[in-house]
Design a protein around this motif. Structure first.
Motif, PDB file in Angstrom:
ATOM      1  N   THR A 184       0.845  -1.198   0.000  1.00  0.00           N
ATOM      2  CA  THR A 184       0.000   0.000   0.000  1.00  0.00           C
ATOM      3  C   THR A 184       0.882   1.250   0.000  1.00  0.00           C
ATOM      4  O   THR A 184       1.976   1.251   0.594  1.00  0.00           O
ATOM      5  N   PRO A 185       0.415   2.340  -0.627  1.00  0.00           N
ATOM      6  CA  PRO A 185       1.191   3.588  -0.619  1.00  0.00           C
ATOM      7  C   PRO A 185       1.367   4.158   0.781  1.00  0.00           C
ATOM      8  O   PRO A 185       2.421   4.706   1.110  1.00  0.00           O
ATOM      9  N   ASP A 186       0.326   4.054   1.626  1.00  0.00           N
ATOM     10  CA  ASP A 186       0.436   4.579   2.985  1.00  0.00           C
ATOM     11  C   ASP A 186       1.475   3.806   3.791  1.00  0.00           C
ATOM     12  O   ASP A 186       2.162   4.388   4.645  1.00  0.00           O
ATOM     13  N   GLY A 187       1.580   2.514   3.532  1.00  0.00           N
ATOM     14  CA  GLY A 187       2.573   1.723   4.241  1.00  0.00           C
ATOM     15  C   GLY A 187       3.989   2.105   3.857  1.00  0.00           C
ATOM     16  O   GLY A 187       4.884   2.153   4.706  1.00  0.00           O
ATOM     17  N   LYS A 188       4.208   2.401   2.586  1.00  0.00           N
ATOM     18  CA  LYS A 188       5.542   2.789   2.134  1.00  0.00           C
ATOM     19  C   LYS A 188       5.951   4.151   2.679  1.00  0.00           C
ATOM     20  O   LYS A 188       7.143   4.415   2.862  1.00  0.00           O
ATOM     21  N   LYS A 189       4.973   5.010   2.958  1.00  0.00           N
ATOM     22  CA  LYS A 189       5.301   6.327   3.488  1.00  0.00           C
ATOM     23  C   LYS A 189       5.838   6.267   4.916  1.00  0.00           C
ATOM     24  O   LYS A 189       6.494   7.195   5.376  1.00  0.00           O
ATOM     25  N   LYS A 190       5.544   5.184   5.618  1.00  0.00           N
ATOM     26  CA  LYS A 190       6.011   5.067   7.003  1.00  0.00           C
ATOM     27  C   LYS A 190       7.504   4.778   7.111  1.00  0.00           C
ATOM     28  O   LYS A 190       8.089   4.964   8.173  1.00  0.00           O
ATOM     29  N   GLN A 191       8.107   4.298   6.039  1.00  0.00           N
ATOM     30  CA  GLN A 191       9.510   3.903   6.123  1.00  0.00           C
ATOM     31  C   GLN A 191      10.394   5.097   6.460  1.00  0.00           C
ATOM     32  O   GLN A 191      10.367   6.125   5.786  1.00  0.00           O
ATOM     33  N   ASN A 192      11.175   4.963   7.526  1.00  0.00           N
ATOM     34  CA  ASN A 192      12.111   6.017   7.919  1.00  0.00           C
ATOM     35  C   ASN A 192      13.518   5.478   8.185  1.00  0.00           C
ATOM     36  O   ASN A 192      14.388   6.233   8.632  1.00  0.00           O
ATOM     37  N   CYS A 193      13.732   4.184   7.921  1.00  0.00           N
ATOM     38  CA  CYS A 193      15.074   3.625   8.022  1.00  0.00           C
ATOM     39  C   CYS A 193      15.192   2.453   7.052  1.00  0.00           C
ATOM     40  O   CYS A 193      14.190   1.987   6.502  1.00  0.00           O
ATOM     41  N   LYS A 194      16.373   1.992   6.833  1.00  0.00           N
ATOM     42  CA  LYS A 194      16.621   0.915   5.883  1.00  0.00           C
ATOM     43  C   LYS A 194      17.744   0.034   6.409  1.00  0.00           C
ATOM     44  O   LYS A 194      18.560   0.444   7.244  1.00  0.00           O
ATOM     45  N   CYS A 195      17.774  -1.206   5.919  1.00  0.00           N
ATOM     46  CA  CYS A 195      18.854  -2.127   6.258  1.00  0.00           C
ATOM     47  C   CYS A 195      19.808  -2.203   5.060  1.00  0.00           C
ATOM     48  O   CYS A 195      19.375  -2.375   3.916  1.00  0.00           O
ATOM     49  N   VAL A 196      21.080  -2.045   5.342  1.00  0.00           N
ATOM     50  CA  VAL A 196      22.102  -2.032   4.300  1.00  0.00           C
ATOM     51  C   VAL A 196      23.177  -3.033   4.673  1.00  0.00           C
ATOM     52  O   VAL A 196      23.643  -3.072   5.821  1.00  0.00           O
ATOM     53  N   ARG A 197      23.560  -3.864   3.707  1.00  0.00           N
ATOM     54  CA  ARG A 197      24.633  -4.824   3.919  1.00  0.00           C
ATOM     55  C   ARG A 197      25.965  -4.196   3.532  1.00  0.00           C
ATOM     56  O   ARG A 197      26.111  -3.637   2.455  1.00  0.00           O
ATOM     57  N   TYR A 198      26.921  -4.292   4.442  1.00  0.00           N
ATOM     58  CA  TYR A 198      28.235  -3.690   4.241  1.00  0.00           C
ATOM     59  C   TYR A 198      29.334  -4.748   4.314  1.00  0.00           C
ATOM     60  O   TYR A 198      29.207  -5.739   5.051  1.00  0.00           O
ATOM     61  N   ASN A 199      30.382  -4.489   3.564  1.00  0.00           N
ATOM     62  CA  ASN A 199      31.604  -5.279   3.642  1.00  0.00           C
ATOM     63  C   ASN A 199      32.510  -4.626   4.681  1.00  0.00           C
ATOM     64  O   ASN A 199      33.122  -3.597   4.432  1.00  0.00           O
ATOM     65  N   VAL A 200      32.597  -5.245   5.866  1.00  0.00           N
ATOM     66  CA  VAL A 200      33.404  -4.707   6.956  1.00  0.00           C
ATOM     67  C   VAL A 200      34.533  -5.691   7.235  1.00  0.00           C
ATOM     68  O   VAL A 200      34.297  -6.790   7.760  1.00  0.00           O
ATOM     69  N   ASN A 201      35.734  -5.319   6.825  1.00  0.00           N
ATOM     70  CA  ASN A 201      36.922  -6.175   7.027  1.00  0.00           C
ATOM     71  C   ASN A 201      36.700  -7.556   6.422  1.00  0.00           C
ATOM     72  O   ASN A 201      36.947  -8.595   7.061  1.00  0.00           O
ATOM     73  N   GLU A 202      36.186  -7.558   5.178  1.00  0.00           N
ATOM     74  CA  GLU A 202      35.931  -8.787   4.415  1.00  0.00           C
ATOM     75  C   GLU A 202      34.871  -9.677   5.048  1.00  0.00           C
ATOM     76  O   GLU A 202      34.818 -10.872   4.784  1.00  0.00           O
ATOM     77  N   GLU A 203      34.006  -9.091   5.857  1.00  0.00           N
ATOM     78  CA  GLU A 203      32.915  -9.820   6.486  1.00  0.00           C
ATOM     79  C   GLU A 203      31.605  -9.092   6.227  1.00  0.00           C
ATOM     80  O   GLU A 203      31.553  -7.867   6.280  1.00  0.00           O
ATOM     81  N   SER A 204      30.551  -9.838   5.945  1.00  0.00           N
ATOM     82  CA  SER A 204      29.251  -9.235   5.652  1.00  0.00           C
ATOM     83  C   SER A 204      28.527  -8.920   6.952  1.00  0.00           C
ATOM     84  O   SER A 204      28.413  -9.769   7.836  1.00  0.00           O
ATOM     85  N   ARG A 205      28.013  -7.678   7.036  1.00  0.00           N
ATOM     86  CA  ARG A 205      27.251  -7.244   8.203  1.00  0.00           C
ATOM     87  C   ARG A 205      26.107  -6.356   7.740  1.00  0.00           C
ATOM     88  O   ARG A 205      26.191  -5.714   6.691  1.00  0.00           O
ATOM     89  N   VAL A 206      25.035  -6.317   8.535  1.00  0.00           N
ATOM     90  CA  VAL A 206      23.828  -5.585   8.180  1.00  0.00           C
ATOM     91  C   VAL A 206      23.612  -4.473   9.199  1.00  0.00           C
ATOM     92  O   VAL A 206      23.562  -4.729  10.407  1.00  0.00           O
ATOM     93  N   PHE A 207      23.478  -3.231   8.689  1.00  0.00           N
ATOM     94  CA  PHE A 207      23.258  -2.066   9.540  1.00  0.00           C
ATOM     95  C   PHE A 207      21.890  -1.466   9.248  1.00  0.00           C
ATOM     96  O   PHE A 207      21.424  -1.481   8.103  1.00  0.00           O
ATOM     97  N   LEU A 208      21.263  -0.938  10.276  1.00  0.00           N
ATOM     98  CA  LEU A 208      20.019  -0.183  10.135  1.00  0.00           C
ATOM     99  C   LEU A 208      20.355   1.299  10.225  1.00  0.00           C
ATOM    100  O   LEU A 208      20.933   1.752  11.216  1.00  0.00           O
ATOM    101  N   ILE A 209      19.950   2.037   9.189  1.00  0.00           N
ATOM    102  CA  ILE A 209      20.331   3.442   9.045  1.00  0.00           C
ATOM    103  C   ILE A 209      19.079   4.259   8.797  1.00  0.00           C
ATOM    104  O   ILE A 209      18.173   3.839   8.066  1.00  0.00           O
ATOM    105  N   ALA A 210      19.021   5.433   9.388  1.00  0.00           N
ATOM    106  CA  ALA A 210      17.887   6.342   9.180  1.00  0.00           C
ATOM    107  C   ALA A 210      17.923   6.897   7.766  1.00  0.00           C
ATOM    108  O   ALA A 210      18.974   7.305   7.272  1.00  0.00           O
ATOM    109  N   THR A 211      16.771   6.915   7.092  1.00  0.00           N
ATOM    110  CA  THR A 211      16.676   7.428   5.729  1.00  0.00           C
ATOM    111  C   THR A 211      16.152   8.865   5.672  1.00  0.00           C
ATOM    112  O   THR A 211      16.110   9.459   4.605  1.00  0.00           O
ATOM    113  N   ARG A 212      15.745   9.402   6.794  1.00  0.00           N
ATOM    114  CA  ARG A 212      15.308  10.791   6.888  1.00  0.00           C
ATOM    115  C   ARG A 212      15.345  11.201   8.354  1.00  0.00           C
ATOM    116  O   ARG A 212      15.628  10.379   9.237  1.00  0.00           O
TER     117      ARG A 212
END
Length: 377
Positions: A324-352
């Motif tokens: 739903t469009p209203d549901g997508k408007k609620k998003q204020n952070c995202k999960c991003v996978r990063y290469n940290v010292n040759e190891e995969s890790r997932v961070f939650l970061i604010a998008t606004r």
């Protein structure tokens, strides 16, 4: 001739002693009060008692206990203890997908009572030393701390760079303890332990399986500036300074996370932690808190982080309804996978920018469109 006195072993004296004095073992039974028996309540007995599933001959007239209708029978869940029906959207908290194994309604499962967390219990729960300067009684006031934190703002506006920002913890130590207590209570209610890093347990994926070079999808590299930001955030958490977040319980969504202070865009919020395991081992798992960690193109070598036994606040951040469009408007952070010292890790970061009191939401299907979110509020 000796006088006719009775010796202690004579029959007359012995009978006299028996009539007037009870033996030691009899006196103990006579005068000691019996131990008080403690009986458990009937609710406690029924909650712990074993149950057996008795199948009915016909479930055609099954009705939802909440709405009283039998509409959408494909979404009706049957409690394996009370044998009553509930719609997935009617039960509280809602059930987003059909459970693989047995399912017990909230009334039959009961709610685990969590004791109040004192300052000592909070510090012990997070593995922090009890003599932290910020949590001592003779610490400085919050006004003095704010005065020391104030820095002059630049007069010239510079172009905004898309780099990670460290979170700004709450200044008041008492408020930080309340935030930590909310997370400790939520983890305890789910029989979970706090863990702020990935865990490699015996029988699951080993540490050498998590190599960023195995990634077949998309993963970002963490640059030097962002690496320093990450190290700074980790150092703050070890001193009992966490992001300004509060775990609250919603009757519809369950445990959710609210911002307990203003959060700027691109702020590092948390790392998604838990037990690292292969996706192949979790294909029939009913856990609803798995995060994709590594996509190698094969389920035998792809990894997920499972926050069912241990984790942190990232496990309680809600997902959006991306149907739903209203549901997508609620998003204020995202999960991003990063290469940290040759190891995969997932961070939650604010998008606004996130204001105080706003709930945190991100897209559960950021990498794979497999998680059902159509029932999300």
């Amino acid at each position: 001739m000796a006088p006719g006195t009775s010796s202690p072993s004579s029959p007359k004296l012995t009978s006299f002693i028996h009539r007037t004095h009870a033996p030691h073992h009899i006196r103990k039974k006579t005068f000691d009060s019996p131990p008080v028996k403690k009986y458990r309540s009937m609710e406690d007995i029924m909650a712990r008692a074993k149950y057996a599933v008795v199948e009915k001959e016909d479930y055609g007239s099954l009705m939802c206990e909440q709405c009283g209708t039998g509409e959408k029978p494909e979404e009706l869940l049957l409690c394996d203890k009370c044998d009553k029906g509930f719609h997935m959207k009617c039960v509280r908290p809602i059930v987003v997908r059909i459970p693989i194994g047995s399912w017990i309604c909230p009334k039959c499962s009961g709610v685990k009572k969590v004791k109040k967390f004192t300052q000592r219990r909070i510090l012990d729960f997070f593995g922090l030393p009890r003599d932290l300067p910020d949590f001592r009684r003779n610490n400085s006031s919050s006004r003095d701390a704010q005065r020391r934190r104030r820095r002059p703002r630049p007069l010239v506006l510079q172009k905004k760079r898309r780099r990670l920002l460290p979170f700004v913890p709450t200044v008041d130590p008492a408020r930080r303890l309340k935030q930590m207590a909310s997370l400790a209570s939520a983890l305890t209610a789910l029989n979970m332990k706090f863990c702020n890093s990935l865990t490699y347990s015996l029988g699951m994926a080993p540490r050498d399986a998590n190599q960023a070079t195995f990634e077949n999808g998309g993963m970002q590299n963490l640059n030097k500036e962002d690496t320093k930001t990450l190290e700074r955030c980790i150092a703050m958490t070890k001193r009992g300074k966490f992001p300004p977040l509060m775990v609250v319980f919603d009757s519809c969504q369950g445990y959710t996370v609210e911002a307990d202070g203003p959060i700027k865009d691109m702020t590092f919020l948390a790392e998604y932690t838990g037990d690292v395991d292969f996706i192949k081992n979790r294909e029939t798992d009913d856990c609803d808190s798995m995060m994709t960690l590594l996509l190698s193109g094969s389920t035998a070598t792809s990894l997920v982080a499972c926050a069912d036994k241990r984790g942190n606040i990232a496990r309680f951040i809600s997902g959006i309804n991306n149907h739903t469009p209203d549901g997508k408007k609620k998003q204020n952070c995202k999960c991003v996978r990063y290469n940290v010292n040759e190891e995969s890790r997932v961070f939650l970061i604010a998008t606004r920018d996130i204001s105080k009191g706003e709930r945190l939401y991100y897209d559960y299907n950021g990498y794979e469109n497999q998680y059902p979110t159509q029932h999300f509020v």
